[in-house]
Design a protein around this motif. Sequence first.
Motif, PDB file in Angstrom:
ATOM      1  N   ASP A 240      16.926  -4.365  50.039  1.00 15.07           N
ATOM      2  CA  ASP A 240      15.612  -3.867  49.632  1.00 15.07           C
ATOM      3  C   ASP A 240      15.010  -4.774  48.559  1.00 15.07           C
ATOM      4  O   ASP A 240      15.737  -5.526  47.895  1.00 15.07           O
ATOM      5  CB  ASP A 240      15.759  -2.437  49.073  1.00 15.07           C
ATOM      6  N   VAL A 241      13.698  -4.717  48.452  1.00 20.48           N
ATOM      7  CA  VAL A 241      12.985  -5.425  47.376  1.00 20.48           C
ATOM      8  C   VAL A 241      12.085  -4.412  46.692  1.00 20.48           C
ATOM      9  O   VAL A 241      11.254  -3.774  47.348  1.00 20.48           O
ATOM     10  CB  VAL A 241      12.132  -6.589  47.917  1.00 20.48           C
ATOM     11  N   LEU A 242      12.277  -4.240  45.383  1.00 21.81           N
ATOM     12  CA  LEU A 242      11.474  -3.258  44.660  1.00 21.81           C
ATOM     13  C   LEU A 242      10.620  -3.934  43.603  1.00 21.81           C
ATOM     14  O   LEU A 242      11.088  -4.839  42.899  1.00 21.81           O
ATOM     15  CB  LEU A 242      12.373  -2.224  43.982  1.00 21.81           C
ATOM     16  N   VAL A 243       9.379  -3.511  43.507  1.00 23.87           N
ATOM     17  CA  VAL A 243       8.508  -3.922  42.417  1.00 23.87           C
ATOM     18  C   VAL A 243       8.178  -2.653  41.641  1.00 23.87           C
ATOM     19  O   VAL A 243       7.722  -1.663  42.237  1.00 23.87           O
ATOM     20  CB  VAL A 243       7.225  -4.611  42.937  1.00 23.87           C
ATOM     21  N   ASP A 244       8.451  -2.674  40.361  1.00 21.60           N
ATOM     22  CA  ASP A 244       8.272  -1.478  39.528  1.00 21.60           C
ATOM     23  C   ASP A 244       8.987  -0.268  40.117  1.00 21.60           C
ATOM     24  O   ASP A 244       8.464   0.846  40.105  1.00 21.60           O
ATOM     25  CB  ASP A 244       6.778  -1.137  39.373  1.00 21.60           C
ATOM     26  N   GLY A 245      10.148  -0.529  40.705  1.00 22.98           N
ATOM     27  CA  GLY A 245      10.963   0.572  41.200  1.00 22.98           C
ATOM     28  C   GLY A 245      10.585   1.102  42.569  1.00 22.98           C
ATOM     29  O   GLY A 245      11.209   2.037  43.066  1.00 22.98           O
ATOM     30  N   GLU A 246       9.567   0.490  43.201  1.00 22.96           N
ATOM     31  CA  GLU A 246       9.177   0.971  44.527  1.00 22.96           C
ATOM     32  C   GLU A 246       9.364  -0.124  45.558  1.00 22.96           C
ATOM     33  O   GLU A 246       8.978  -1.274  45.328  1.00 22.96           O
ATOM     34  CB  GLU A 246       7.700   1.389  44.530  1.00 22.96           C
TER      35      GLU A 246
ATOM     36  N   GLU B  35      13.212  -6.261  41.665  1.00 24.96           N
ATOM     37  CA  GLU B  35      14.630  -6.032  41.903  1.00 24.96           C
ATOM     38  C   GLU B  35      14.929  -6.316  43.369  1.00 24.96           C
ATOM     39  O   GLU B  35      14.369  -5.673  44.261  1.00 24.96           O
ATOM     40  CB  GLU B  35      14.979  -4.583  41.543  1.00 24.96           C
ATOM     41  N   ILE B  36      15.785  -7.293  43.578  1.00 26.38           N
ATOM     42  CA  ILE B  36      16.189  -7.662  44.941  1.00 26.38           C
ATOM     43  C   ILE B  36      17.607  -7.133  45.120  1.00 26.38           C
ATOM     44  O   ILE B  36      18.499  -7.470  44.351  1.00 26.38           O
ATOM     45  CB  ILE B  36      16.163  -9.190  45.127  1.00 26.38           C
TER      46      ILE B  36
END
Length: 246
Positions: free
Chosen positions: A61-67, A5-6
Amino acid sequence: MPVLEIRDLHTQVGDEPILKGVSLTINPGEFHAIMGPNGSGKSTLAYTLMGHPHYEVTAGDVLVDGESILELEPNERAQKGVFLAFQYPHEIPGVGMSDFLRTARASLTGEEVDILEFHDELEGRLKQIHMDPSFATRALNEGFSGGEKKKAEMVQMAILKPRIAILDETDSGLDVDALKAVAEVVNSMRDGKFSSLIITHYKRILNYVRPDFVHIMVDGRIVRSGGPELADQVEELGYEWVRAEA
Ligand SMILES: Nc1ncnc2c1ncn2[C@@H]1O[C@H](COP(=O)(O)OP(=O)(O)OP(=O)(O)O)[C@@H](O)[C@H]1O
Ligand SMILES: [Mg+2]
């Protein structure tokens, strides 16, 4: 939960703002394509996602698996399953492809790699992409032709099995057979969880690797998103129409 998620990402190089608010959500199993004119920020996005130190994130922000991964080093991002196939792959003098990949796989999984199994797997992937088995022992990318470097990136992707692979113009400079072989490797990764972000100038690769979504980036922003038909419009009309609308 999205794999990537960007959120409203702003990036600058030196004092120069390049990404000016990019938002993009990629769910597990989805293939997305990004198209856009030269200099619009596509590689900047790829490098920023991977954590290249030249690219400073100033907002978003950049999230991978919500983090959030923004504080992570590139190798830690790789451990989270993010992979980048470079537009201009680097030569790694003196390190054989096989040794490089075996070490990388071990460091990603934290498990010892069975040498014989690994050898078979690498040989299978080289064959799939029409590369001679002798490439396994050659220094990675050293003296490789442009197309061979691009194909070697796909071998790395297949061996490292990322959760999300960003392909920065992997299709550029490939002959027609190599393009199909690259598509075959990418498609062979499809398992409902593996996701991909395909940066390209040409709809040709998208005929072989069907994207679920196509996005158009202009001047550091995604100005339009749609289905594969967007790639047809770009091919036919160029970018002036989206620029004008944006
Ligand atoms: N180190 C830098 N210093 C100044 N400007 C930079 C630097 N790195 C990138 N840029 C600028 O950022 C903009 C975006 O570059 P980027 O490589 O992301 O474009 P791109 O969309 O990948 O283009 P292409 O399709 O040609 O690969 C360009 O105008 C480029 O000149
Ligand atoms: Mg680029």
